[in-house]
Motif scaffolding. Sequence first.
Motif, PDB file in Angstrom:
ATOM      1  N   THR A  73      51.054  31.540 -21.801  1.00  0.00           N
ATOM      2  CA  THR A  73      50.412  32.850 -21.846  1.00  0.00           C
ATOM      3  C   THR A  73      49.125  32.805 -22.663  1.00  0.00           C
ATOM      4  OG1 THR A  73      52.558  33.955 -21.668  1.00  0.00           O
ATOM      5  CG2 THR A  73      50.733  35.270 -22.522  1.00  0.00           C
ATOM      6  N   ILE A  74      49.183  32.160 -23.825  1.00  0.00           N
ATOM      7  CA  ILE A  74      48.005  32.056 -24.685  1.00  0.00           C
ATOM      8  C   ILE A  74      46.933  31.188 -24.033  1.00  0.00           C
ATOM      9  CG2 ILE A  74      47.154  31.124 -26.877  1.00  0.00           C
ATOM     10  CD1 ILE A  74      49.702  32.121 -28.177  1.00  0.00           C
ATOM     11  N   ALA A  75      47.344  30.087 -23.434  1.00  0.00           N
ATOM     12  CA  ALA A  75      46.376  29.192 -22.784  1.00  0.00           C
ATOM     13  C   ALA A  75      45.631  29.925 -21.669  1.00  0.00           C
ATOM     14  CB  ALA A  75      47.086  27.966 -22.237  1.00  0.00           C
ATOM     15  N   ARG A  76      46.342  30.739 -20.906  1.00  0.00           N
ATOM     16  CA  ARG A  76      45.680  31.519 -19.843  1.00  0.00           C
ATOM     17  C   ARG A  76      44.692  32.506 -20.436  1.00  0.00           C
ATOM     18  NH1 ARG A  76      50.795  32.057 -17.369  1.00  0.00           N
ATOM     19  NH2 ARG A  76      50.884  34.200 -18.139  1.00  0.00           N
ATOM     20  N   SER A  77      45.086  33.159 -21.527  1.00  0.00           N
ATOM     21  CA  SER A  77      44.194  34.125 -22.176  1.00  0.00           C
ATOM     22  C   SER A  77      42.932  33.443 -22.693  1.00  0.00           C
ATOM     23  CB  SER A  77      44.912  34.815 -23.337  1.00  0.00           C
ATOM     24  OG  SER A  77      46.024  35.551 -22.887  1.00  0.00           O
ATOM     25  N   LEU A  78      43.078  32.249 -23.242  1.00  0.00           N
ATOM     26  CA  LEU A  78      41.931  31.533 -23.800  1.00  0.00           C
ATOM     27  C   LEU A  78      40.934  31.101 -22.728  1.00  0.00           C
ATOM     28  CD1 LEU A  78      43.722  29.365 -26.503  1.00  0.00           C
ATOM     29  CD2 LEU A  78      42.025  31.153 -26.946  1.00  0.00           C
ATOM     30  N   GLN A  79      41.395  30.972 -21.495  1.00  0.00           N
ATOM     31  CA  GLN A  79      40.487  30.593 -20.411  1.00  0.00           C
ATOM     32  C   GLN A  79      39.419  31.653 -20.186  1.00  0.00           C
ATOM     33  OE1 GLN A  79      42.956  29.862 -16.988  1.00  0.00           O
ATOM     34  NE2 GLN A  79      43.640  27.862 -17.724  1.00  0.00           N
ATOM     35  N   ASN A  80      39.764  32.903 -20.500  1.00  0.00           N
ATOM     36  CA  ASN A  80      38.826  34.012 -20.296  1.00  0.00           C
ATOM     37  C   ASN A  80      38.394  34.635 -21.615  1.00  0.00           C
ATOM     38  OD1 ASN A  80      39.116  33.890 -17.370  1.00  0.00           O
ATOM     39  ND2 ASN A  80      41.149  34.759 -17.684  1.00  0.00           N
ATOM     40  N   ALA A  81      38.547  33.886 -22.703  1.00  0.00           N
ATOM     41  CA  ALA A  81      38.213  34.442 -24.022  1.00  0.00           C
ATOM     42  C   ALA A  81      36.710  34.519 -24.212  1.00  0.00           C
ATOM     43  CB  ALA A  81      38.826  33.568 -25.108  1.00  0.00           C
ATOM     44  N   GLY A  82      36.307  35.474 -25.036  1.00  0.00           N
ATOM     45  CA  GLY A  82      34.911  35.554 -25.425  1.00  0.00           C
ATOM     46  C   GLY A  82      34.642  34.574 -26.562  1.00  0.00           C
ATOM     47  N   LEU A  83      33.661  34.892 -27.370  1.00  0.00           N
ATOM     48  CA  LEU A  83      33.295  33.993 -28.456  1.00  0.00           C
ATOM     49  C   LEU A  83      34.336  33.964 -29.566  1.00  0.00           C
ATOM     50  CD1 LEU A  83      29.477  34.791 -28.741  1.00  0.00           C
ATOM     51  CD2 LEU A  83      30.542  32.763 -27.723  1.00  0.00           C
ATOM     52  N   ASP A  84      34.992  35.095 -29.820  1.00  0.00           N
ATOM     53  CA  ASP A  84      35.936  35.187 -30.941  1.00  0.00           C
ATOM     54  C   ASP A  84      37.344  34.821 -30.480  1.00  0.00           C
ATOM     55  OD1 ASP A  84      37.266  35.663 -33.263  1.00  0.00           O
ATOM     56  OD2 ASP A  84      36.540  37.714 -33.537  1.00  0.00           O
ATOM     57  N   ARG A  85      37.582  33.540 -30.350  1.00  0.00           N
ATOM     58  CA  ARG A  85      38.878  33.062 -29.867  1.00  0.00           C
ATOM     59  C   ARG A  85      39.976  33.234 -30.918  1.00  0.00           C
ATOM     60  NH1 ARG A  85      38.053  29.603 -25.326  1.00  0.00           N
ATOM     61  NH2 ARG A  85      39.758  28.183 -25.867  1.00  0.00           N
ATOM     62  N   ILE A  86      39.583  33.255 -32.195  1.00  0.00           N
ATOM     63  CA  ILE A  86      40.573  33.467 -33.257  1.00  0.00           C
ATOM     64  C   ILE A  86      41.169  34.861 -33.151  1.00  0.00           C
ATOM     65  CG2 ILE A  86      40.920  33.624 -35.745  1.00  0.00           C
ATOM     66  CD1 ILE A  86      40.528  30.749 -34.694  1.00  0.00           C
ATOM     67  N   ALA A  87      40.331  35.854 -32.878  1.00  0.00           N
ATOM     68  CA  ALA A  87      40.835  37.221 -32.708  1.00  0.00           C
ATOM     69  C   ALA A  87      41.808  37.289 -31.536  1.00  0.00           C
ATOM     70  CB  ALA A  87      39.669  38.193 -32.492  1.00  0.00           C
ATOM     71  N   LEU A  88      41.514  36.551 -30.486  1.00  0.00           N
ATOM     72  CA  LEU A  88      42.409  36.541 -29.337  1.00  0.00           C
ATOM     73  C   LEU A  88      43.758  35.928 -29.699  1.00  0.00           C
ATOM     74  CD1 LEU A  88      41.629  35.856 -25.668  1.00  0.00           C
ATOM     75  CD2 LEU A  88      43.459  34.551 -26.748  1.00  0.00           C
ATOM     76  N   LEU A  89      43.746  34.870 -30.518  1.00  0.00           N
ATOM     77  CA  LEU A  89      45.005  34.256 -30.932  1.00  0.00           C
ATOM     78  C   LEU A  89      45.879  35.231 -31.712  1.00  0.00           C
ATOM     79  CD1 LEU A  89      43.894  30.685 -32.073  1.00  0.00           C
ATOM     80  CD2 LEU A  89      45.231  31.266 -30.041  1.00  0.00           C
ATOM     81  N   VAL A  90      45.263  35.965 -32.634  1.00  0.00           N
ATOM     82  CA  VAL A  90      46.023  36.942 -33.424  1.00  0.00           C
ATOM     83  C   VAL A  90      46.571  38.042 -32.513  1.00  0.00           C
ATOM     84  CG1 VAL A  90      45.904  38.654 -35.275  1.00  0.00           C
ATOM     85  CG2 VAL A  90      44.739  36.441 -35.531  1.00  0.00           C
ATOM     86  N   ALA A  91      45.715  38.536 -31.618  1.00  0.00           N
ATOM     87  CA  ALA A  91      46.160  39.574 -30.690  1.00  0.00           C
ATOM     88  C   ALA A  91      47.288  39.069 -29.800  1.00  0.00           C
ATOM     89  CB  ALA A  91      44.982  40.044 -29.831  1.00  0.00           C
ATOM     90  N   SER A  92      47.191  37.814 -29.378  1.00  0.00           N
ATOM     91  CA  SER A  92      48.221  37.245 -28.506  1.00  0.00           C
ATOM     92  C   SER A  92      49.564  37.161 -29.217  1.00  0.00           C
ATOM     93  CB  SER A  92      47.795  35.852 -28.034  1.00  0.00           C
ATOM     94  OG  SER A  92      46.667  35.927 -27.197  1.00  0.00           O
ATOM     95  N   TYR A  93      49.533  36.844 -30.516  1.00  0.00           N
ATOM     96  CA  TYR A  93      50.779  36.783 -31.278  1.00  0.00           C
ATOM     97  C   TYR A  93      51.449  38.154 -31.291  1.00  0.00           C
ATOM     98  CZ  TYR A  93      54.120  35.097 -34.695  1.00  0.00           C
ATOM     99  OH  TYR A  93      55.294  34.712 -35.312  1.00  0.00           O
TER     100      TYR A  93
END
Length: 201
Positions: A73-93
């Motif tokens: 799930t996280i890997a798929r989200s990171l494929q379309n992430a913007g510049l702030d990938r750290i924020a996406l990781l926290v949101a994904s958790y």
Amino acid sequence: MGRRSDHTRDELEQLIIGAGHTLLAEVGYHRFSAREVAKRIGYSVGTIYNVFDSLDDLMLAINGRTFLIWAETIARSLQNAGLDRIALLVASYFDFATSNRNLWMAIYDHRLPAGVPLPDRYARQRGVLTDILRGEIAAVLPEDRRDLAPALARSLLATVHGHCVFALNGTFALLDERDPHGAALARVREALAAAGAHIAV
């Protein structure tokens, strides 16, 4: 009488893990039982223990599946992430924990007896997720500080997890914290900045 020859051992293993994963998602760790899994797949509970050494072994297999689904799930989200990938990781958790609460809590509720090491298979499954986290943290650190990534990953995971637990169990509401997700992200940013990270936002 339960069926005994409908599936190969490998097929049975996947059938049991799948049914166990579904049951765990429905009822949570403390109401989970191998007997109910057996009932759902039409086999005796003895069949489950012919495939898995113990209830601990079965729980590790189910939790391992959760880790792999979470990582995917996280890997798929990171494929379309913007510049702030750290924020996406926290949101994904937070998103995964909120959407899959029973499965997420079972990872932490289940513990092996003292002194019993984690099997290699489970460590590898868990490692898929932690490798993603370490890689993303290393990517924002200066090249000469990337050796800090493993330790930072462990600490930041604990930070986000703690905020998430407090959010879901109501503790933050009692403390009048209205944005646990935002607070977790702020703490992560502070720790990374102290390590010299550069995060584009």
